[in-house]
Write a protein that holds these residues in place. Structure first.
Motif: not given
Length: 327
Positions: A70, A76, A80-81, A157, A159-160, A178, A180-181
């Motif tokens: 990251r 990265w 997990s968020g 949260n 996320f997954s 998520n 995002e990915y």
């Protein structure tokens, strides 16, 4: 020279400059796929990207420091968020992983049991290997990617998620990454079924776990529902700077590339609405989103004349500072 022609010449030069400097062209790496389309294009790309320098499983810990770092220097993780892993200090050593954000491990995003276990070169192919939260990864297990309400499990949260598939065509248990990915994983799977297309029938025949994802053939390779979903994921989550940087880092280590990152929208030329259009490795502006905008929006020909939307014939056009080739 009047201003109109100055602008046109600049627009022609601009995309070619970007293409020469960026990862899309990569010299003549993809030249053997030039002019191919659809199934033939997929096979040609397989012949190009299969060759690589094989890694050991232990090499991956070091490789991740380059491929998956990251901006803040931490690992990265795409599962997990909340993870905040330090390279080396928090890597999996065989025990532990009873909660989220405790350890990271080496995840086969395309599960290794699907291709027979510790079988090379798939087992250590960096293009589908990612560092992920060990606890969340264990929840994912060998389940396929899909869409779910997450009734079986949600990471912190949400996320997954893990649960019954809600995407049409399959109702088994799936793991949903998520938003995002999702595009990252879609392009990873496009790579896998392209690079290893000759192996797909054997994988399908020898492991029932892979059957929701594959169709048992070299083409299309992916099952109908999985392909439809991954095409949507790729469109909704376009290629990011993270993916471009990772693709370049993997190439430096492994010496092969993911063409679906180098050419955003390439999947349309293999499985989608553009599969009857020939692929040209050295053409700027080859992504499907540009083609769609060119046929639906404002576009100019090389003489600077604005063309009518949806009425374009074969040729070269200028749109948003990029050359668009319609075959």
């Amino acid at each position: 020279m009047n201003n109109k022609w100055t602008i046109i010449l600049w627009l022609l030069a601009f995309p070619l400059l970007i293409n020469a400097q960026g990862p899309n062209n990569s010299g003549t790496y993809y030249q053997a796929a030039d002019g191919k389309r659809g199934e033939e294009l997929k096979t040609a790309l397989s012949g190009i990207i299969y060759n690589r320098q094989e890694r050991s499983y232990g090499d991956l810990w070091t490789d991740f420091r380059t491929t998956d770092c990251r901006p803040d220097g931490k690992v990265w993780d795409m599962y997990s968020g909340v993870s905040n892993f330090v390279f080396g200090d928090d890597q999996d050593r065989g025990s532990g992983g009873t909660k989220e954000n405790e350890y990271y491990n080496r995840e086969h995003s395309f599960p290794n049991s699907w291709f027979g276990g510790k079988v090379q070169p798939m087992y250590t192919d960096l293009h589908h290997m990612y560092p992920t939260d060990k606890f969340v990864n264990n929840k994912r297990s060998n389940f396929p990617f899909g869409m779910t309400n997450g009734e079986s499990y949600k990471s912190i949260n949400g996320f997954s998620k893990l649960g019954k598939c809600t995407y049409p065509g399959y109702d088994g248990t799936v793991f949903e990454p998520n938003d995002e990915y999702k595009g990252d994983f879609a392009r990873t799977y496009f790579y896998m079924v392209t690079c290893f297309e000759e192996k797909l029938p054997d994988w399908y025949a020898n492991n029932s776990e892979v059957k929701p994802t594959l169709d048992g053939n070299t083409y299309p390779g992916l099952s109908s529902w999985q392909l439809a979903m991954l095409m949507e994921w790729s469109a909704q989550d376009p290629v990011s700077e993270k993916e471009i940087n990772r693709n370049n880092a993997v190439y430096d280590i492994q010496k092969n590339r993911n063409p679906f990152i180098d050419y955003p929208g390439l999947e349309q030329y293999i499985w989608g609405d553009s599969k009857d259009i020939a692929f040209h490795y050295d053409t700027a502006g080859m992504d499907w989103a540009d083609y769609r905008r060119a046929t639906e929006g404002v576009v100019y020909n090389l003489q600077g004349v604005r063309m009518k939307a949806g009425k374009l014939s074969r040729g070269i056009y200028i749109m948003n500072g990029k050359k668009v080739v319609i075959k």
